[in-house]
Design a protein around this motif. Sequence first.
Motif, short mmCIF file in Angstrom:
data_model
loop_
_atom_site.label_atom_id
_atom_site.label_comp_id
_atom_site.label_asym_id
_atom_site.label_seq_id
_atom_site.Cartn_x
_atom_site.Cartn_y
_atom_site.Cartn_z
N GLU A 34 0.83 -1.21 0.00
CA GLU A 34 0.00 0.00 0.00
C GLU A 34 0.86 1.26 0.00
O GLU A 34 0.54 2.24 -0.67
CB GLU A 34 -0.95 -0.01 1.19
N ALA A 35 1.97 1.22 0.75
CA ALA A 35 2.88 2.36 0.75
C ALA A 35 3.48 2.57 -0.65
O ALA A 35 3.60 3.71 -1.12
CB ALA A 35 4.00 2.16 1.79
N LEU A 36 3.82 1.46 -1.32
CA LEU A 36 4.35 1.57 -2.68
C LEU A 36 3.30 2.13 -3.64
O LEU A 36 3.62 2.96 -4.49
CB LEU A 36 4.80 0.20 -3.20
N GLU A 37 2.06 1.68 -3.51
CA GLU A 37 0.99 2.21 -4.36
C GLU A 37 0.83 3.71 -4.16
O GLU A 37 0.69 4.46 -5.12
CB GLU A 37 -0.34 1.48 -4.06
N THR A 38 0.88 4.13 -2.92
CA THR A 38 0.78 5.56 -2.62
C THR A 38 1.97 6.31 -3.21
O THR A 38 1.81 7.38 -3.80
CB THR A 38 0.70 5.79 -1.10
N TRP A 47 6.94 13.34 0.31
CA TRP A 47 6.03 12.22 0.57
C TRP A 47 6.44 10.97 -0.19
O TRP A 47 6.20 9.86 0.26
CB TRP A 47 4.58 12.62 0.31
N ARG A 48 7.06 11.13 -1.32
CA ARG A 48 7.57 9.96 -2.04
C ARG A 48 8.69 9.30 -1.24
O ARG A 48 8.78 8.08 -1.16
CB ARG A 48 8.05 10.35 -3.44
N ALA A 52 8.33 5.59 0.33
CA ALA A 52 9.35 4.61 -0.07
C ALA A 52 10.01 4.02 1.17
O ALA A 52 10.20 2.80 1.27
CB ALA A 52 10.39 5.25 -0.98
N TYR A 53 10.35 4.88 2.14
CA TYR A 53 10.95 4.39 3.37
C TYR A 53 10.00 3.43 4.09
O TYR A 53 10.40 2.34 4.50
CB TYR A 53 11.34 5.53 4.32
N TYR A 54 8.74 3.84 4.22
CA TYR A 54 7.81 2.97 4.95
C TYR A 54 7.54 1.67 4.21
O TYR A 54 7.32 0.63 4.83
CB TYR A 54 6.53 3.71 5.33
N ARG A 125 13.26 3.49 -6.86
CA ARG A 125 13.51 2.27 -7.64
C ARG A 125 13.80 1.07 -6.74
O ARG A 125 13.45 -0.06 -7.06
CB ARG A 125 14.68 2.48 -8.60
N ALA A 126 14.47 1.31 -5.61
CA ALA A 126 14.88 0.22 -4.72
C ALA A 126 13.73 -0.33 -3.88
O ALA A 126 13.71 -1.53 -3.57
CB ALA A 126 16.00 0.70 -3.80
N ALA A 127 12.78 0.50 -3.52
CA ALA A 127 11.71 0.08 -2.60
C ALA A 127 10.92 -1.13 -3.11
O ALA A 127 10.71 -2.09 -2.35
CB ALA A 127 10.79 1.25 -2.28
N PRO A 128 10.48 -1.16 -4.37
CA PRO A 128 9.74 -2.35 -4.84
C PRO A 128 10.60 -3.62 -4.83
O PRO A 128 10.12 -4.70 -4.49
CB PRO A 128 9.32 -1.99 -6.27
N ARG A 129 11.86 -3.50 -5.19
CA ARG A 129 12.77 -4.66 -5.18
C ARG A 129 12.95 -5.18 -3.75
O ARG A 129 13.02 -6.40 -3.52
CB ARG A 129 14.12 -4.29 -5.79
N PHE A 130 13.03 -4.26 -2.80
CA PHE A 130 13.20 -4.64 -1.41
C PHE A 130 11.97 -5.40 -0.91
O PHE A 130 12.10 -6.40 -0.20
CB PHE A 130 13.47 -3.39 -0.55
N LEU A 131 10.80 -4.94 -1.29
CA LEU A 131 9.56 -5.65 -0.92
C LEU A 131 9.56 -7.06 -1.49
O LEU A 131 9.23 -8.03 -0.79
CB LEU A 131 8.33 -4.88 -1.39
#
Length: 161
Positions: A34-38, A47-48, A52-54, A125-131
């Motif tokens: 949900e954080a990524l979608e936001t 806010w991005r 991304a952090y969350y 870019r890194a946040a989705p890979r981390f998830l």
Amino acid sequence: MMDQLVWCGRIRNGISLTAPNETLASAYLKKAEEALETMQTITAHDWRITTAYYAMYFSLYAVLTRIGIRCENHACTILLMERLLSDYFTPAEARLVEKARGARVDAQYYVSREIPDLFCDGLIRAAPRFLVKCTGIVDGMSEKVIGVLRGRLTEALREEE
């Protein structure tokens, strides 16, 4: 001098063991999604960075929850990533999450602190890979591995007693 991990085990809302919880881990992965979608729908730089952090933090917290570790202190959570989960995460990944935490604090609390666009773009870019990585860890973690990690943590928290 007291070890940082020991300190994290002694502070209020620091590191503690709970029951391993696959259902709650899945709920944290959902929060990360949900954080990524936001993050994808907003344009405000600050806010991005925050979303991304969350997304990364909730992903990491899902791994800890699967093991049965609770920690409400973000710095201590990242320390667990570095010290307990080093078989799963590289030092560079731990540094990225720590830098993201710092950027999130700067973006939310300090209007005059500028976060470079290059860092922001890399974080996004890194946040989705981390998830994806954390989802794989949660899904692939055996009860045996959970027991080993819980034992390591128990020993590490006792080191100064």
